[in-house]
Motif scaffolding. Sequence first.
Motif, PDB file in Angstrom:
ATOM      1  N   ASN A 176       0.910  -0.591  -0.434  1.00  0.00           N
ATOM      2  CA  ASN A 176      -0.477  -0.075   0.253  1.00  0.00           C
ATOM      3  C   ASN A 176       0.618   1.060   0.068  1.00  0.00           C
ATOM      4  OD1 ASN A 176      -2.690   1.695   0.897  1.00  0.00           O
ATOM      5  ND2 ASN A 176      -1.349   2.541   2.127  1.00  0.00           N
ATOM      6  N   ALA A 177       1.824   1.444   0.797  1.00  0.00           N
ATOM      7  CA  ALA A 177       2.538   2.684   0.805  1.00  0.00           C
ATOM      8  C   ALA A 177       3.439   2.886  -0.426  1.00  0.00           C
ATOM      9  CB  ALA A 177       3.836   2.276   1.717  1.00  0.00           C
ATOM     10  N   LEU A 178       3.563   1.427  -0.484  1.00  0.00           N
ATOM     11  CA  LEU A 178       4.698   1.619  -1.979  1.00  0.00           C
ATOM     12  C   LEU A 178       3.889   2.309  -3.456  1.00  0.00           C
ATOM     13  CD1 LEU A 178       6.916  -1.628  -1.659  1.00  0.00           C
ATOM     14  CD2 LEU A 178       7.373   1.106  -1.873  1.00  0.00           C
ATOM     15  N   ARG A 179       2.757   1.434  -3.579  1.00  0.00           N
ATOM     16  CA  ARG A 179       1.740   1.999  -4.323  1.00  0.00           C
ATOM     17  C   ARG A 179       0.483   3.204  -4.844  1.00  0.00           C
ATOM     18  NH1 ARG A 179      -2.101  -3.528  -6.022  1.00  0.00           N
ATOM     19  NH2 ARG A 179      -2.334  -2.122  -7.815  1.00  0.00           N
ATOM     20  N   HIS A 180       0.172   3.483  -3.060  1.00  0.00           N
ATOM     21  CA  HIS A 180      -0.690   4.750  -2.432  1.00  0.00           C
ATOM     22  C   HIS A 180       0.527   5.709  -2.150  1.00  0.00           C
ATOM     23  CE1 HIS A 180      -3.380   2.201  -4.239  1.00  0.00           C
ATOM     24  NE2 HIS A 180      -2.932   1.296  -3.607  1.00  0.00           N
ATOM     25  N   ALA A 181       1.000   5.783  -1.683  1.00  0.00           N
ATOM     26  CA  ALA A 181       2.449   7.493  -1.158  1.00  0.00           C
ATOM     27  C   ALA A 181       2.609   7.968  -1.775  1.00  0.00           C
ATOM     28  CB  ALA A 181       2.958   6.802   0.451  1.00  0.00           C
ATOM     29  N   ARG A 182       2.467   9.576  -2.475  1.00  0.00           N
ATOM     30  CA  ARG A 182       2.904   9.855  -2.635  1.00  0.00           C
ATOM     31  C   ARG A 182       4.433  10.884  -2.363  1.00  0.00           C
ATOM     32  NH1 ARG A 182      -2.741  12.629  -4.835  1.00  0.00           N
ATOM     33  NH2 ARG A 182      -3.761  10.188  -5.432  1.00  0.00           N
ATOM     34  N   GLY A 183       5.405  10.965  -3.166  1.00  0.00           N
ATOM     35  CA  GLY A 183       6.346  11.329  -2.508  1.00  0.00           C
ATOM     36  C   GLY A 183       7.252  10.628  -1.765  1.00  0.00           C
ATOM     37  N   ILE A 184       7.323   9.014  -1.051  1.00  0.00           N
ATOM     38  CA  ILE A 184       7.522   8.303  -0.522  1.00  0.00           C
ATOM     39  C   ILE A 184       9.257   7.954  -0.771  1.00  0.00           C
ATOM     40  CG2 ILE A 184       6.469   6.092  -1.503  1.00  0.00           C
ATOM     41  CD1 ILE A 184       6.889   5.066   1.083  1.00  0.00           C
ATOM     42  N   THR A 185       9.788   8.828   0.277  1.00  0.00           N
ATOM     43  CA  THR A 185      11.837   8.628  -0.093  1.00  0.00           C
ATOM     44  C   THR A 185      11.804   7.593   1.175  1.00  0.00           C
ATOM     45  OG1 THR A 185      12.207  10.104   1.785  1.00  0.00           O
ATOM     46  CG2 THR A 185      11.787  11.099  -0.575  1.00  0.00           C
ATOM     47  N   ARG A 186      11.169   7.639   2.014  1.00  0.00           N
ATOM     48  CA  ARG A 186      11.331   6.590   3.177  1.00  0.00           C
ATOM     49  C   ARG A 186      10.700   5.381   4.472  1.00  0.00           C
ATOM     50  NH1 ARG A 186      13.419  10.799   5.950  1.00  0.00           N
ATOM     51  NH2 ARG A 186      12.675  10.842   7.277  1.00  0.00           N
ATOM     52  N   LEU A 187      10.403   4.574   4.171  1.00  0.00           N
ATOM     53  CA  LEU A 187       9.910   3.112   4.692  1.00  0.00           C
ATOM     54  C   LEU A 187      10.210   3.147   5.840  1.00  0.00           C
ATOM     55  CD1 LEU A 187       6.535   2.054   4.938  1.00  0.00           C
ATOM     56  CD2 LEU A 187       7.509   0.588   3.148  1.00  0.00           C
ATOM     57  N   THR A 188       9.784   2.840   7.433  1.00  0.00           N
ATOM     58  CA  THR A 188      10.182   2.708   8.356  1.00  0.00           C
ATOM     59  C   THR A 188       8.395   1.483   8.861  1.00  0.00           C
ATOM     60  OG1 THR A 188      10.624   4.617   9.378  1.00  0.00           O
ATOM     61  CG2 THR A 188      10.450   3.220  11.335  1.00  0.00           C
ATOM     62  N   VAL A 189       9.262   0.692   9.422  1.00  0.00           N
ATOM     63  CA  VAL A 189       9.110  -0.514  10.100  1.00  0.00           C
ATOM     64  C   VAL A 189       9.306  -0.870  11.248  1.00  0.00           C
ATOM     65  CG1 VAL A 189       8.549  -3.273   9.352  1.00  0.00           C
ATOM     66  CG2 VAL A 189       8.867  -1.941   7.508  1.00  0.00           C
ATOM     67  N   ALA A 190       8.615  -1.088  12.094  1.00  0.00           N
ATOM     68  CA  ALA A 190       9.600  -1.344  13.387  1.00  0.00           C
ATOM     69  C   ALA A 190       8.284  -1.825  14.270  1.00  0.00           C
ATOM     70  CB  ALA A 190       9.213   0.501  13.934  1.00  0.00           C
ATOM     71  N   LEU A 191       8.801  -2.570  15.168  1.00  0.00           N
ATOM     72  CA  LEU A 191       8.065  -3.194  16.400  1.00  0.00           C
ATOM     73  C   LEU A 191       8.474  -2.939  17.508  1.00  0.00           C
ATOM     74  CD1 LEU A 191       6.284  -6.107  16.042  1.00  0.00           C
ATOM     75  CD2 LEU A 191       7.590  -7.544  16.539  1.00  0.00           C
ATOM     76  N   ARG A 192       7.134  -3.425  17.695  1.00  0.00           N
ATOM     77  CA  ARG A 192       7.548  -2.528  20.230  1.00  0.00           C
ATOM     78  C   ARG A 192       6.491  -2.974  21.319  1.00  0.00           C
ATOM     79  NH1 ARG A 192       5.381   3.561  17.894  1.00  0.00           N
ATOM     80  NH2 ARG A 192       3.568   3.172  18.156  1.00  0.00           N
ATOM     81  N   ARG A 193       6.987  -3.694  22.175  1.00  0.00           N
ATOM     82  CA  ARG A 193       6.051  -3.679  22.801  1.00  0.00           C
ATOM     83  C   ARG A 193       5.528  -2.682  24.070  1.00  0.00           C
ATOM     84  NH1 ARG A 193       5.116  -8.793  25.590  1.00  0.00           N
ATOM     85  NH2 ARG A 193       3.849  -8.999  26.680  1.00  0.00           N
ATOM     86  N   THR A 194       4.037  -3.121  23.739  1.00  0.00           N
ATOM     87  CA  THR A 194       3.038  -1.439  24.719  1.00  0.00           C
ATOM     88  C   THR A 194       2.468  -2.431  25.482  1.00  0.00           C
ATOM     89  OG1 THR A 194       3.057  -0.167  22.961  1.00  0.00           O
ATOM     90  CG2 THR A 194       1.635   0.345  24.041  1.00  0.00           C
ATOM     91  N   GLY A 195       2.853  -2.534  26.505  1.00  0.00           N
ATOM     92  CA  GLY A 195       2.197  -3.129  27.733  1.00  0.00           C
ATOM     93  C   GLY A 195       1.726  -4.604  27.824  1.00  0.00           C
TER      94      GLY A 195
END
Length: 351
Positions: free
Chosen positions: A227-246
Amino acid sequence: MALGPSSGSWPPVALLPAGGIPWLLVAGVSIAAALFALAAYWGLRRELRRLAQAVEEARAGDVMVRFHSRHPGVRALAAAFNGVMRRLHDLEAAHQREEQRRRQFLAALSHDLRTPLTAVLGYLEAVARGDLAPATRRDYLETAHRKGRELRETLDRIFEWARLDLEVADLPTPRLNLAERLRQLLIEFYPALRQRDIALEPDLPEAAWVRCHPDLVDRVVRNLVDNALRHARGITRLTVALRRTGPVWELVVADDGEPVPDEVVAGLFVPFRRRPGSPGAGLGLAISRQLARAWGGDLRAGPRQPRGLAFIVTWPGADPGGPARSAPSPSAGSGGGRGDDGRAQGAPSGS
C-alpha cells in the motif's frame, strides 16, 4: 310511634348488629369498593385498548411507536413493549445500513469490473480491425494485457474478501516469533525499494512472541508495505518498527510521503473506497483490518508528523517459554541479518 332523633337514640338498637357496626356503613363500604373496582376495570380496559392500537401500528411497520401509561397494572407491560420496539428500531436501522452498504458494494464492484474490461475490449477491437501500424498494435496489446492483469487482481481481491471468514476460521494459531517473520518478509521488498530509491528503516527486536498463523502475518504485512509503495506520494523512507506496549505488540509501518487529507484517512478501511487516482480495488486495507481483528488485534491509521502516514497493527503477546514455531533466519549476505543487539541490519540506503 314514629322513630326519630327526638324519640330516642338513632339508629335504633334493633337495627344494630351484634358487633355494634352499622349495616349502612358496611353497605356503603361495599358500594364504594364496587365502584372503585369498576373504575379500575374501565381504566384498565381503556389502557389495554391503547396498547392494542400501538401493537397494530407496530404490525403495520411503524417501529417508532411507543406506549406510555401511568396505570399500575399496565406500567410494566408498557415498559416491556417499548423495549421490544426500541430493539426493532435498532434492527431496522442496522438493516438499512447493511442494505446501503450492499448497494454501494454492487456499484463499486460494477465500476471496478466494467472499467478495465471496457478498456481491454476497446484495445482488442482496435487491433482486430487490422489497420494499425506494427508499433501501435504492439502498444495496444501491451495495454490490453496490463488492463487484463488489473481486472484479474480486482477479481482476486473480491474473492479473497468474500471467503475471508471461512479461511480464518480454519487456521490454527501457533506461537510465532513475529520479529523473525518480519525480517524474512521485508527481504521480499528490497528490490522494489532500491528501484524506487526508497530507504527501508527497520527497527525489530530479537524476539516478539505472539499467537498467530504465519500466513495471516504475511498477508497483512505485504498489504501494508505494498500500500505504501503503490499509494504514498513523494515517499523516500519507509519505517517498519515493532515495539512492546503493555501486553501487546505493535507493528508500525510508516512512510514520509505527502500529507493525506483527513477525509481520506477516515475512509481507508471502507471496502472499495479509494483515493482519487489510486490503482487497485480498494480492498487491501479492509481485508488487513479484518485479519488483524481475527487474531485478537487491530489495525488503525493516522497521520505522521511532520508528514506521511502510519499504520499500526497490534497482536496480543504470548508466553515466550516452551517450544515454538518461527520463521527461519535469513541467510548470510541476504541483507536481513541481525547485529549484536538483535535488530535488523542491512536495510537499503536508497542509493
